[in-house]
Design a protein around this motif. Structure first.
Motif, PDB file in Angstrom:
ATOM      1  N   GLY A  26       0.787  -1.229   0.000  1.00 23.87           N
ATOM      2  CA  GLY A  26       0.000   0.000   0.000  1.00 23.87           C
ATOM      3  C   GLY A  26       0.815   1.272   0.000  1.00 23.87           C
ATOM      4  N   PRO A  28       2.210   4.731  -0.728  1.00 24.36           N
ATOM      5  CA  PRO A  28       1.652   5.821  -1.548  1.00 24.36           C
ATOM      6  C   PRO A  28       2.682   6.347  -2.546  1.00 24.36           C
ATOM      7  CG  PRO A  28       2.278   6.651   0.605  1.00 24.36           C
ATOM      8  CD  PRO A  28       2.517   5.167   0.650  1.00 24.36           C
ATOM      9  N   LEU A  53      -3.992   3.963 -10.493  1.00 24.62           N
ATOM     10  CA  LEU A  53      -3.625   3.912  -9.078  1.00 24.62           C
ATOM     11  C   LEU A  53      -4.857   4.038  -8.187  1.00 24.62           C
ATOM     12  CD1 LEU A  53      -0.331   6.048  -8.991  1.00 24.62           C
ATOM     13  CD2 LEU A  53      -0.634   3.594  -9.424  1.00 24.62           C
ATOM     14  N   ARG A  58      -4.822   2.656  -4.398  1.00 19.41           N
ATOM     15  CA  ARG A  58      -3.533   3.183  -3.925  1.00 19.41           C
ATOM     16  C   ARG A  58      -3.568   4.706  -3.877  1.00 19.41           C
ATOM     17  NH1 ARG A  58       0.478  -0.768  -4.544  1.00 19.41           N
ATOM     18  NH2 ARG A  58       1.987   0.709  -3.684  1.00 19.41           N
ATOM     19  N   ARG A  59      -3.072   5.236  -2.789  1.00 19.78           N
ATOM     20  CA  ARG A  59      -3.036   6.684  -2.608  1.00 19.78           C
ATOM     21  C   ARG A  59      -1.928   7.301  -3.442  1.00 19.78           C
ATOM     22  NH1 ARG A  59      -0.691  10.227   1.485  1.00 19.78           N
ATOM     23  NH2 ARG A  59       0.147   8.416   2.596  1.00 19.78           N
ATOM     24  N   LEU A 141       2.594  -0.440  -9.646  1.00 21.36           N
ATOM     25  CA  LEU A 141       1.882  -1.309  -8.717  1.00 21.36           C
ATOM     26  C   LEU A 141       2.554  -2.661  -8.514  1.00 21.36           C
ATOM     27  CD1 LEU A 141      -1.722  -0.596 -10.039  1.00 21.36           C
ATOM     28  CD2 LEU A 141      -0.716   0.264  -7.911  1.00 21.36           C
TER      29      LEU A 141
END
Length: 339
Positions: A26, A28, A53, A58-59, A141
């Motif tokens: 996770g 960011p 994203l 995902r931040r 990712l």
């Protein structure tokens, strides 16, 4: 002064599977983008980030820089946020932008990632990162961080190349032509042709390497840190970059027509075939000018990854002791993607 890459026992950094680093689950992404390429490209990048994203939960945070003078400061702030949140600093732009953002990542000790948005994209292509925005965003990712080599000239970092003499002039003229006729490889080629046909002077340099000093007279000194770019111009030493070395290239003193022919040889991938080119590999050299009475020139114009600066003499070119942690495809995939 030749140092064959095969003489080193170091394993290529890019192929060091054991040194790869997985990201925190996770993690960011803090994206810094140069808006110089236009609003359309900014909007496109934002949309892809939100789709790929954001869609994956995902931040991310996108910082768009409209004033190039603010790029370094913006990158440092984003790098600190990445360090605090155990995240990744991402550069979106051409090689000059990427170098500035990468330096912030290296200083903060955080992983770095790339969204290629430039004309030539030597850095991303050399590391097998897709030029397609969707593909390079998806890579964020799944990729692991690999240590990659960067260079320094004095305290200025470069990821692709650094140079002095005629080459910085070529880059300055190229930017002028691009502002008039747009950003394309064809414009860059014609700009280089017109610059080479004009009169230029030769530099007298003292290059100290491994305890020996050689006087070199040349129109330019080019230091490469990019295997792909060096291969494209036909340098036999290109692979040395994977073994912890940089490659120096200096054309011997020739006239304008001969210089143009050398450039055409480089475009055809045959530069090392010429007797008018001196080249060698190194991990550290010092470059100075011969001292003269009343000579007050203590600074010299330098280009690093397409960006121009004035640095104090002498110049020290060196490989950074600390590698950059770059998100990239697995080694076999990266090698297949290089183009």
């Amino acid at each position: 002064m030749n140092v064959p890459a095969e003489s080193t026992d170091a394993a290529p950094i890019a192929q060091s599977e054991q040194r790869a680093r997985a990201l925190s689950p996770g993690a960011p992404f803090f994206v810094v983008m140069n808006a110089g390429s236009g609003r359309k490209q900014v909007d496109e990048t934002r949309a892809v980030l939100e789709r790929e994203l954001g869609g994956a939960g995902r931040r991310f945070d996108l910082s768009v820089v409209t004033d190039p003078r603010e790029l370094a400061a913006t990158a440092r702030k984003a790098a600190e946020r990445a360090r605090t949140d155990d995240g990744v600093l991402v550069g979106a732009g051409g090689d000059g932008t990427l170098c500035t953002v990468a330096e912030a990542a290296l200083t903060a000790g955080v992983p770095f990632a790339v969204l290629p948005r430039g004309t030539f994209n030597y850095f991303s292509r050399d590391h097998g990162i897709p030029a397609d925005l969707d593909a390079s965003t998806k890579l964020l990712l799944e990729a692991r961080a690999y240590p990659v080599q960067v260079g320094y000239v004095n305290d200025r970092m470069f990821i692709v190349n650094a140079s002095l003499g005629l080459y910085p002039k070529l880059l300055e003229d190229r930017e002028t032509y691009k502002q008039q006729f747009g950003r394309s490889r064809l414009v860059a080629m014609w700009s280089a042709l017109f610059t080479l046909l004009r009169r230029h002077r030769h530099l007298r340099l003292h290059i100290e390497h491994e305890g020996r000093t050689r006087e070199v007279r040349s129109s330019t000194l080019f230091v490469g840190n990019n295997r792909l770019q060096l291969e494209q111009i036909g340098m036999a030493e290109a692979k040395a970059v994977e073994y912890g070395l940089l490659v120096a290239i200096a054309p011997r003193p020739v006239g304008r027509l001969a210089h143009l022919i050398l450039t055409l040889r480089g475009a055809a991938g045959r530069l090392s075939d010429s007797d008018h080119v001196m080249s060698f590999t190194f991990d550290r050299i010092t470059v100075a000018r011969p001292t003269r009475p009343k000579d007050k020139r203590r600074r010299i114009k330098i280009a690093t990854d397409g960006e121009i600066a004035w640095l104090d003499l002498p110049l020290e070119f060196r490989v950074s002791e600390k590698p950059l942690l770059l998100l990239k495809p697995e080694p076999a995939v990266a090698e297949a993607n290089r183009s």
